[in-house]
Scaffold this active site. Structure first.
Site, mmCIF file in Angstrom:
data_model
loop_
_atom_site.group_PDB
_atom_site.id
_atom_site.type_symbol
_atom_site.label_atom_id
_atom_site.label_comp_id
_atom_site.label_asym_id
_atom_site.label_seq_id
_atom_site.Cartn_x
_atom_site.Cartn_y
_atom_site.Cartn_z
ATOM 1 N N GLY A 1 51.467 -94.606 108.976
ATOM 2 C CA GLY A 1 51.593 -94.154 110.359
ATOM 3 C C GLY A 1 52.107 -92.741 110.493
ATOM 4 N N GLY A 2 51.982 -91.968 109.412
ATOM 5 C CA GLY A 2 52.380 -90.562 109.464
ATOM 6 C C GLY A 2 53.655 -90.244 108.711
ATOM 7 C CB SER B 1 48.437 -97.720 107.772
ATOM 8 O OG SER B 1 49.565 -96.997 108.227
ATOM 9 N N PRO B 2 47.158 -95.457 105.071
ATOM 10 C CG PRO B 2 45.613 -93.829 104.440
ATOM 11 C CD PRO B 2 45.820 -94.944 105.419
ATOM 12 C CG LEU B 3 48.827 -90.497 104.963
ATOM 13 C CD1 LEU B 3 48.478 -89.195 105.675
ATOM 14 C CD2 LEU B 3 49.334 -90.221 103.552
ATOM 15 C CE1 TYR C 1 40.011 -100.766 114.949
ATOM 16 C CE2 TYR C 1 38.516 -99.355 113.745
ATOM 17 C CZ TYR C 1 39.577 -100.232 113.761
ATOM 18 O OH TYR C 1 40.191 -100.559 112.585
ATOM 19 C CG LEU D 1 54.204 -92.162 103.122
ATOM 20 C CD1 LEU D 1 53.292 -93.202 102.466
ATOM 21 C CD2 LEU D 1 55.378 -91.825 102.215
ATOM 22 N N GLY D 2 53.157 -88.128 105.699
ATOM 23 C CA GLY D 2 52.333 -86.947 105.911
ATOM 24 C C GLY D 2 53.105 -85.654 106.098
ATOM 25 N N GLY D 3 54.340 -85.621 105.598
ATOM 26 C CA GLY D 3 55.155 -84.409 105.768
ATOM 27 C C GLY D 3 55.901 -84.382 107.075
#
Length: 330
Positions: free
Chosen positions: A215-216, A211-213, A53, A218-220
């Site tokens: 990559g974005g 990556s629970p969303l 990282y 699922l984040g609106g």
């Protein structure tokens, strides 16, 4: 903050894991330190990082940022379950990547120096190494355990049969083996339900979704587009997922609005409702994002909402929400 045990181990970790991949490339060191302090204030004790990282080969930028935070004292290290990963390419020479015993030894020592600690709580293989025998890997890991340098070991991005292979090799050595598997897992990517999750449950591994969303997506993302704001989920693989699931994501955002919740919080809450999931990895770039993410731990999704989410984002396989082989056979 609620806590749970990491797989079958006795280690207690928070239901959210602080991902640090943004520390350095996206978030300054000072802000990264503030985010980690705030995570402790919220009761988050589980932090995830990796030697690669920072994305400057061999530099370990993110681990160094965390190490300098630990060095400030004040119980920071003692209150943190630190998880890091090895496997990635850390240099130009042979044996500076993958899972040879030589690289495992060197990579662990380098992470210890960067993190400014005498032990790593959870050392994870960032990827499976198809060319190194399990006897070599487990022998190298057992030496690290005997030296007190690493306490627990985990995998990341493994197939179900890799988990079985690893655990049976560990069993033959009377070694604890893996206690966790870190996989991509979210509503738009549920492939781990076919074989990885059943294997993890069988062998007692805690699942740590990254990556629970998605990559974005699922984040609106659609709401943000309408409002004219920038958003993740509009490039690369995230854009492909958005276009593939646009109708479902539109309905998902409406469902979240009907619940009076942010879509991002619903996405993480869904993961927390899945059997075997220990702690989704959240990767805030700001303190405000971290503060907001805590809402996901408070959302209780009833059976009706869970069924609606299953309808919008069906489990993989032609035969419904089943593990293998029923998912694609009988």
């Amino acid at each position: 903050m609620e806590y749970t045990q990491l797989g079958r181990s006795g280690l207690s970790v928070s239901r959210l894991c602080l991902g640090t991949m943004n520390f350095g490339p996206e978030t300054s060191e000072a802000d990264s330190h503030t985010i980690m302090d705030r995570a402790h204030e919220h009761g988050i004790n589980f932090f995830d990082t990796a030697d690669v990282y920072g994305w400057q080969r061999g530099e370990g930028i993110t681990e160094n940022i965390i190490g300098r935070w630990f060095a400030q004292g004040g119980g920071r290290r003692e209150r943190t379950v630190i998880a890091t990963k090895l496997y990635g390419d850390m240099g130009d020479w042979p044996n500076e990547k993958r899972l040879s015993a030589l690289h495992i030894r060197r990579a662990a020592d380098a992470s210890l120096r960067r993190l400014q600690t005498d032990h790593i709580d959870l050392l994870q293989m960032h990827h499976v190494d198809r060319d190194t025998p399990w006897d070599e890997i487990w022998e190298a890991f057992s030496v690290l355990r005997q030296q007190g340098k690493v306490i627990y070991f985990g995998s990341s991005n493994f197939a179900g049969w890799h988990i079985a292979q690893a655990q049976e090799a560990a069993r033959s050595r009377h070694f604890l083996g893996l206690v966790s598997e870190q996989s991509i897992y979210n509503l738009v990517n549920r492939f781990v339900e076919l074989e990885v999750l059943p294997a993890a449950r069988h062998y007692g591994l805690g699942v740590i979704p990254w990556s629970p969303l998605g990559g974005g997506v699922l984040g609106g993302v659609l709401r943000k587009q309408r409002e004219g704001g920038g958003s993740r989920g509009t490039s690369g693989r995230s854009l492909e997922a958005l276009e593939k699931h646009r109708d479902a994501i539109e309905a998902y955002e409406k469902l979240a609005a009907d619940l009076g919740e942010d879509p991002a919080h619903v996405g993480v809450a869904w993961l927390l409702h899945q059997e075997g999931v220990t702690a989704p990895i959240i990767g805030p770039r700001t303190v405000e994002q971290l503060d907001g993410s805590l809402r996901s731990t408070e959302i209780a999704l009833d059976a009706d909402v869970l069924a609606k989410l299953d309808d919008l984002f069906p489990a993989p396989g032609p035969n419904g929400p089943n593990p293998a082989p029923e998912a694609y056979a009988w």
